[in-house]
Design a protein around this motif. Structure first.
Motif, PDB file in Angstrom:
ATOM      1  N   THR B 255       0.613  -1.105  -0.083  1.00  0.00           N
ATOM      2  CA  THR B 255       0.087   0.063   0.149  1.00  0.00           C
ATOM      3  C   THR B 255       0.898   1.187  -0.045  1.00  0.00           C
ATOM      4  O   THR B 255       0.490   2.400   0.264  1.00  0.00           O
ATOM      5  N   ASN B 256       2.303   0.988  -0.057  1.00  0.00           N
ATOM      6  CA  ASN B 256       3.271   2.366  -0.104  1.00  0.00           C
ATOM      7  C   ASN B 256       2.865   2.945   0.959  1.00  0.00           C
ATOM      8  O   ASN B 256       2.716   4.340   0.894  1.00  0.00           O
ATOM      9  N   PHE B 304       5.535  -3.039  -7.851  1.00  0.00           N
ATOM     10  CA  PHE B 304       4.576  -3.806  -6.877  1.00  0.00           C
ATOM     11  C   PHE B 304       4.424  -2.823  -5.570  1.00  0.00           C
ATOM     12  O   PHE B 304       3.636  -2.940  -4.611  1.00  0.00           O
ATOM     13  N   GLY B 306       2.948  -0.175  -3.578  1.00  0.00           N
ATOM     14  CA  GLY B 306       1.596   0.657  -3.991  1.00  0.00           C
ATOM     15  C   GLY B 306       0.683  -0.068  -4.857  1.00  0.00           C
ATOM     16  O   GLY B 306      -0.400   0.729  -5.164  1.00  0.00           O
ATOM     17  N   SER B 307       1.005  -1.103  -5.425  1.00  0.00           N
ATOM     18  CA  SER B 307       0.138  -1.842  -6.268  1.00  0.00           C
ATOM     19  C   SER B 307      -1.129  -2.498  -5.345  1.00  0.00           C
ATOM     20  O   SER B 307      -2.084  -3.155  -6.053  1.00  0.00           O
TER      21      SER B 307
END
Lengths: 573, 573
Positions: B255-256, B304, B306-307
């Protein structure tokens, strides 16, 4: 807050010499590569050294150009490769890349007169076909790679880049995006006759926010110009390279340049906040936000950072600039062994913490070469290793005190072999003199003979083992096997000097060095990238599923493969 | 250097309350969301507040579950959605997402008994089908999203994750990767009957290098455990969240997450050095290097970060930990206007430089609510705005001196309205008391009525204009329109309190807030991500070519769309 519109380009002669990295690495290009007519802006101080210059000239290999089979002459004699014969006699010819390496031209179209007319409509007066003008952009900085492009385009806006790429995409014309052409792996020049797309005229600062320190500018801004621009506003660029006087910010981002401030401010993946990129088909991808936080979907800009111009052409950059440090101190130290180097690094990180800005190392053989060939004196007693520690902070007094406590600690515990007054510099000229010992290693190496160069990342505790192992492997075949680099970043520059180039010796070192690095899960290219020269070594650092995914991403973003072909990705079987 | 093998999970009750961010943002979830049976680890201190707890219970809306049309019962009654009726009576039911929102189930397969048997062979004894056990993982932390998954899998290794995904890919079964389930946008729970793939048992530290500060661990390690682990070794994690007692590092990366240390240590795009990711088809993508520099090909791991689990399942993380600061100081200040807030921030960056670790702001209405509902006293005189400034450095004396000089400067120049002794805290308890004023705003808001919440990034100089404009727009329709957040990161938390939820009022605010934000090139989700709830607002922050490229990347990496469907990307027309 403080929007600006200013042209930012490098000024000749304004270059500062510091032992550098990023697209140029922390090593200067090999001396043999230098020629009189092509002194780059960033190297003025260095190239003035007369003794070294003479060495350069005697070492230089002159290779006559030939017309290569993959270099189409087309219908026009004007555009043919024979143009190189017209180049000024002061420039020695460099062998065509297609002749030096086993590479086949891919079936792209050949630039026609109709294409030139179309380009002239898109960028009127900025279509370069003069062979002498093209020479500088066809040959890389190291003068070991040469393309035979017949046309160079100088767009000023993203819209022009978009129209150029849309046209090239439709016509199946290959394109070589080019910034300052300071790369070391043959990534910034054409391999065959790719159209050179220069960002040189895209040199406008769009805005600078003096509260947040966020700079937005076009891709062709020269790093040194940007650096001056933000320093006048009490900020610094988060990256600094030896090539700063020539390199473009777009090229820095495209090659994910490391550089001198990497230890302190980290990777461009963290400091670049937004990018504008033109895709292969001319689509303008606007991710040019100036926000520190943005979690809306995939962070697309990351794809293009370090993609070496193979996925899109970066046309604008938004980057976070840290406040300008008020105090800079440099210490030069000797260490009895590599274990002590590592312990000193740990102590340093703990005690200097937030003000540590560089932790560089060099071995005894480096110092010998610097003394022998450059007649520089070591400020500390003879040691197995030498360290350069730099601090940058907001308080002169506090920083000096912290550095003092650190030195007291490492001297008292025997980690460091010498602590005379001569080892610490608080004024700029003395600091530069200490930096010179580390930065001029490449120059000293060049004076020692032919140099084989490697730039690897390794787990920091194994960093020097590769030097020791290679030294043992080569024995008397090498004059010197030396190691130095950015210890704080785990980045080793491994160099081997010999009397003259030997293919047999190269076979002794490659793939040995790559395999050794792979055995430690290291990187065979820490900061130089893969470009043309190292693309087939990719598998030593990345497993097959990763290479496959890279190829899929390339196919997705550039299905015709027109962007910087023959670069980064390995030759397809 | 210092390899380790240790289990790192959160310990109940060990949570520290700090006004947080990242996957939980800097706002705590709304009070109405709390239930007795589900007090998360990180909230112990806060939830103990009895007055607030009563408010929570009265505000809570109880919604009876129904069997949704998109929730297939399958062949087995055991697996049907009616399981929710078995859930302990102490837990109020949450409306199924498929009923609350207009969303259609995609044509994935339905989990069969054969599938369960296959999973049992892959992760023996770790296939959860008990409805009560599933309840916790089907409902999100805010208790506003509920899936009806019938099976949860608990792999221990990447190999097991790979076998699970390979199986699901072949069978066309949708999968919802789940870490600590602390997200605020409905991204961490199933929308329909997706299989829940939990990283909870993947909680091993693989290695820690005490020279470089590089930690490598499995994705299911709880952040607080990792934080303790590295602090014992004199390092800190580069991120810190209020949810640290529950959230998993893999979820943080997916989720960054931003968090409390973002201003100082930057984004995970810079601090995460390597990832191991299992792709939708079960391919293990090993990019788990522990190197600061690696320029060999595209930086795939960035894709990936924040993806939100839609491109692959992160199974292991390598992350750079900074040295642990030795001194922490907190100052609480009043400012007469937002212009002064901005000037104080500039002064602060310049004078505190490298030791500045937080710059938070809140407006006068926030302070009123904190005083009214929590009976906390302001340590400074009444002002239009309040600031919390934190420093973290390596020297107690130096840091105090720097902070003192900064305070003298801003007090002397009238930027700050109050400078009593009570505003600076050097000891931990006093610092926590000052932090509480900022951190407990969400709690105070919840006590004020129903709360509409927005989390946006804006250019820092326009940050507060959105609050002013929305306040004017809503007039007497709102009780309070307040603004607070991480000013240093340009991250505003905009909250509106009213007597009770009103769809009409929502229409007055949406898309107004999103469009306003888009007008400033802001982000409609600074740190919470898009998940299920905000996915259709993506277009306010990203242009069509970017959204299209995101969709293409999704199609490339997950052609069947089985990974976390209905999340992040907008509903296809």
């Amino acid at each position: 807050m403080c929007a600006a519109q200013a042209e930012v380009a490098g000024s000749p002669g304004a270059g500062r010499v510091r032992g550098s990295s990023g697209s140029l690495g922390s090593e200067r290009p090999q001396a043999e590569a230098m020629v009189l007519c092509r002194v780059p802006r960033w190297s003025v101080g260095l190239w003035a050294s007369p003794g070294w210059w003479r060495t350069t000239c005697t070492l230089r290999a002159l290779v006559q150009p030939k017309r290569g089979p993959g270099c189409p002459g087309g219908a026009s004699g004007l555009l043919a490769c024979s143009m190189f014969s017209k180049v000024s006699s002061c420039t020695p010819e460099v062998m065509l890349t297609q002749e030096r390496y086993p590479v086949q031209r891919l079936p792209f179209s050949v630039v026609s007169e109709e294409d030139l007319a179309a380009f002239e409509r898109i960028v009127p007066g900025r279509v370069v076909t003069d062979p002498e003008e093209l020479e500088v952009s066809n040959v890389d900085w190291l003068r070991t790679a040469r393309g035979c492009s017949k046309v160079l385009l100088r767009p000023r806006t993203s819209e022009e880049v978009s129209r150029i790429l849309r046209y090239c995409h439709e016509r199946n014309l290959a394109v070589n995006p080019q910034g300052g052409n300071t790369g070391l792996v043959g990534g910034s020049v054409p391999v065959f006759d790719e159209i050179i797309l220069s960002t040189a005229l895209m040199n406008q600062v769009t805005s600078f926010n003096s509260v947040s320190g966020i700079l937005t500018c076009q891709a062709g801004c020269v790093l040194e110009g940007l650096s001056r621009y933000v320093q006048e506003r009490d900020f610094v660029m988060p990256l600094d390279l030896g090539a700063k006087g020539s390199c473009h910010i777009g090229g820095n981002v495209a090659t994910n340049a490391g550089g001198l401030r990497f230890l302190r401010y980290g990777s461009l993946h963290g400091t670049v906040l937004g990018l504008e990129v033109v895709l292969a088909d001319g689509t303008v991808l606007d991710c040019l936000t100036s926000l520190r936080k943005d979690n809306t979907g995939y962070d697309l800009k990351q794809l293009f950072i370090g993609s070496e111009g193979t996925l899109g052409v970066i046309t604008a950059v938004s980057i976070l600039c840290p406040p300008r440090p008020k105090a800079v101190n440099v210490a030069f130290l000797g260490c009895p062994g590599f274990a002590e180097v590592l312990q000193t690094f740990s102590t340093c990180r703990g005690m200097l913490g937030e003000i540590l800005s560089a932790f560089e190392f060099m071995d005894a053989e480096c110092m010998q070469l610097v003394q022998q060939h450059l007649h520089l004196a070591s400020p500390v007693q003879e040691s197995a290793f030498y360290l350069l520690v730099e601090t940058s902070g907001s308080s002169t007094g506090h920083d000096a005190e912290k550095l003092g406590c650190f030195l007291e600690q490492v001297l008292g515990s025997g980690l460091v072999t010498d602590g005379t007054d001569g080892t610490v510099a608080t004024d700029e000229s003395k600091a530069q003199a200490l930096w010179a010992l580390r930065e001029r290693i490449t120059e000293a190496l060049s004076g020692d003979g032919y140099v084989y160069k490697y730039d690897v990342s390794l787990p920091v505790e194994r960093l020097y083992d590769l030097v020791t192992d290679l030294r043992a492997r080569l024995g008397s075949q090498a004059r010197h096997v030396v190691g130095y680099g950015h210890l704080g970043d785990g980045n080793l520059h491994l160099n081997v000097t010999v009397d003259a180039f030997s293919a047999a010796l190269l076979d002794t070192m490659e793939p040995y060095v790559y395999a050794w690095t792979a055995g430690q899960r290291g990187s065979i290219s820490a900061e130089h990238g893969l470009g043309f020269r190292k693309r087939d070594a990719l598998r030593y650092s990345k497993p097959p599923p990763a290479v496959r995914l890279m190829q899929q991403l390339k196919a997705l973003l550039d299905p015709k493969g027109i962007l910087n072909p023959y670069k980064l990705l390995p030759t397809q079987a």
